[in-house]
Scaffold this motif. Structure first.
Motif, PDB file in Angstrom:
ATOM      1  N   LEU A 184      55.000  44.850-122.751  1.00  0.00           N
ATOM      2  CA  LEU A 184      54.982  43.632-123.348  1.00  0.00           C
ATOM      3  C   LEU A 184      53.579  43.519-124.254  1.00  0.00           C
ATOM      4  O   LEU A 184      53.302  42.885-125.231  1.00  0.00           O
ATOM      5  N   GLU A 185      52.609  44.292-123.746  1.00  0.00           N
ATOM      6  CA  GLU A 185      51.403  44.360-124.505  1.00  0.00           C
ATOM      7  C   GLU A 185      51.249  45.337-125.511  1.00  0.00           C
ATOM      8  O   GLU A 185      50.424  45.218-126.460  1.00  0.00           O
ATOM      9  N   MET A 240      66.828  38.334-121.427  1.00  0.00           N
ATOM     10  CA  MET A 240      65.547  38.296-121.974  1.00  0.00           C
ATOM     11  C   MET A 240      65.030  36.864-121.725  1.00  0.00           C
ATOM     12  O   MET A 240      65.711  35.832-121.782  1.00  0.00           O
ATOM     13  N   THR A 241      63.882  36.663-120.775  1.00  0.00           N
ATOM     14  CA  THR A 241      63.416  35.266-120.661  1.00  0.00           C
ATOM     15  C   THR A 241      62.728  34.745-121.764  1.00  0.00           C
ATOM     16  O   THR A 241      62.281  35.425-122.682  1.00  0.00           O
ATOM     17  N   ALA A 242      62.549  33.398-121.637  1.00  0.00           N
ATOM     18  CA  ALA A 242      61.858  32.780-122.800  1.00  0.00           C
ATOM     19  C   ALA A 242      60.427  33.171-122.941  1.00  0.00           C
ATOM     20  O   ALA A 242      59.740  33.159-123.832  1.00  0.00           O
ATOM     21  N   GLU A 243      59.837  33.345-121.709  1.00  0.00           N
ATOM     22  CA  GLU A 243      58.445  33.862-121.743  1.00  0.00           C
ATOM     23  C   GLU A 243      57.975  35.146-122.258  1.00  0.00           C
ATOM     24  O   GLU A 243      57.251  35.561-123.070  1.00  0.00           O
ATOM     25  N   ILE A 248      56.655  38.702-127.060  1.00  0.00           N
ATOM     26  CA  ILE A 248      56.929  39.519-128.253  1.00  0.00           C
ATOM     27  C   ILE A 248      56.668  39.032-129.504  1.00  0.00           C
ATOM     28  O   ILE A 248      56.245  39.540-130.373  1.00  0.00           O
ATOM     29  N   GLU A 249      57.141  37.682-129.744  1.00  0.00           N
ATOM     30  CA  GLU A 249      57.083  36.984-131.015  1.00  0.00           C
ATOM     31  C   GLU A 249      55.502  36.835-131.380  1.00  0.00           C
ATOM     32  O   GLU A 249      55.221  37.034-132.658  1.00  0.00           O
ATOM     33  N   GLN A 250      54.782  36.668-130.248  1.00  0.00           N
ATOM     34  CA  GLN A 250      53.429  36.265-130.546  1.00  0.00           C
ATOM     35  C   GLN A 250      52.534  37.737-131.200  1.00  0.00           C
ATOM     36  O   GLN A 250      51.653  37.750-131.769  1.00  0.00           O
ATOM     37  N   GLN A 251      53.604  38.928-131.098  1.00  0.00           N
ATOM     38  CA  GLN A 251      52.876  39.999-131.398  1.00  0.00           C
ATOM     39  C   GLN A 251      53.463  40.168-132.831  1.00  0.00           C
ATOM     40  O   GLN A 251      53.190  41.308-133.697  1.00  0.00           O
TER      41      GLN A 251
END
Length: 264
Positions: A184-185, A240-243, A248-251
């Protein structure tokens, strides 16, 4: 050590893996007095059975978190297959007639091939003989480009400098690529240490589309394949979870969730 039959040899491989924590193809070939090709086939079959993971030149034990997943009766091979098909349907929706695309090796990306039947004027580059042979069977006859290069028996694909030079000489609209894990990072990760061709493919395409089942999210495998900055779209399934999606969308990556229902 005398030669053993297939069942005995594979049992012996698992014993060595349990004892040493990893095994190498060349060492196993010597120990069991057989060819490296035979050992690679053994490791491929054992990986399909969910008891180990191949890595470049050998194999490692299946991580604990994946053992639980592989033993979960709700994740049957049929359901996994349906998820791949759903991801492939969503990926095909991203492709326009006359696009120039790259399809990397892998079972998820290969599921895309039948969905290309309705597309016109496609140009398809691949480093996979499996993908190439499937493309040749399509009635709409896309233009097929093969990267060439050095055959890698672990990934069953062409790799190396020649493949990189060939791909760099073209310009593509999209790359469709899978992965072993999603950090995720950082981005997508892989057990394969041959990373450079994936990055050349990404550099050669205007849009990079990662096709991956949701259970790969959170697998923090050491080898970073593509950073988030190189990825345009992630297509995954509805586990896939909402979190996870938000992170990922923040990336800066667009996330497409493919419904698991039969969309035939």
């Amino acid at each position: 050590m005398p030669k053993r039959n297939t069942v005995q040899r594979r049992h012996g491989i698992l014993e060595r893996l349990s004892l040493h924590g990893q095994v190498q193809v060349d060492e196993l070939a010597k120990a069991f007095e057989t060819s490296e090709v035979t050992i690679r086939k053994d490791l491929a079959e054992l990986e399909k059975s969910g008891v180990l993971l191949r890595r470049y030149g050998g194999a490692v034990p299946l991580p604990a978190e994946l053992i639980q997943t592989s033993s979960d009766t709700s994740d049957s091979k049929e359901k996994v297959s349906e998820r791949k098909k759903a991801i492939a349907r969503a990926a095909a929706d991203c492709i326009r007639d006359h696009n120039r695309i790259i399809i990397d090796f892998g079972t998820t990306t290969a599921a895309l091939i039948p969905r290309l039947q309705s597309k016109r004027g496609l140009v398809v580059m691949t480093n996979s003989l499996t993908v190439a042979n499937a493309i040749r069977e399509l009635e709409n006859e896309p233009t097929l480009l093969l990267s060439g290069g050095t055959w890698d028996t672990h990934s069953e694909s062409f790799q190396g400098q020649i493949a990189e030079q060939v791909i760099r000489s073209y310009d593509f609209d999209q790359l469709f690529i899978g992965c072993d894990g999603i950090d995720l990072e950082r981005g997508t990760t892989t057990f394969n240490e041959l990373l450079s061709l994936s990055r050349v493919m990404a550099d050669s395409a205007r849009e990079v589309v990662v096709m991956a089942e949701a259970d790969k999210i959170g697998r923090r495998i050491p080898n970073l394949e593509l950073p988030w900055s190189a990825i345009s779209v992630l297509i995954t399934d509805d586990r896939m979870t909402a979190e996870q999606q938000q992170h990922i969308e923040q990336q800066g990556v667009r996330v497409v969730i493919a419904p698991s229902g039969n969309g035939e």
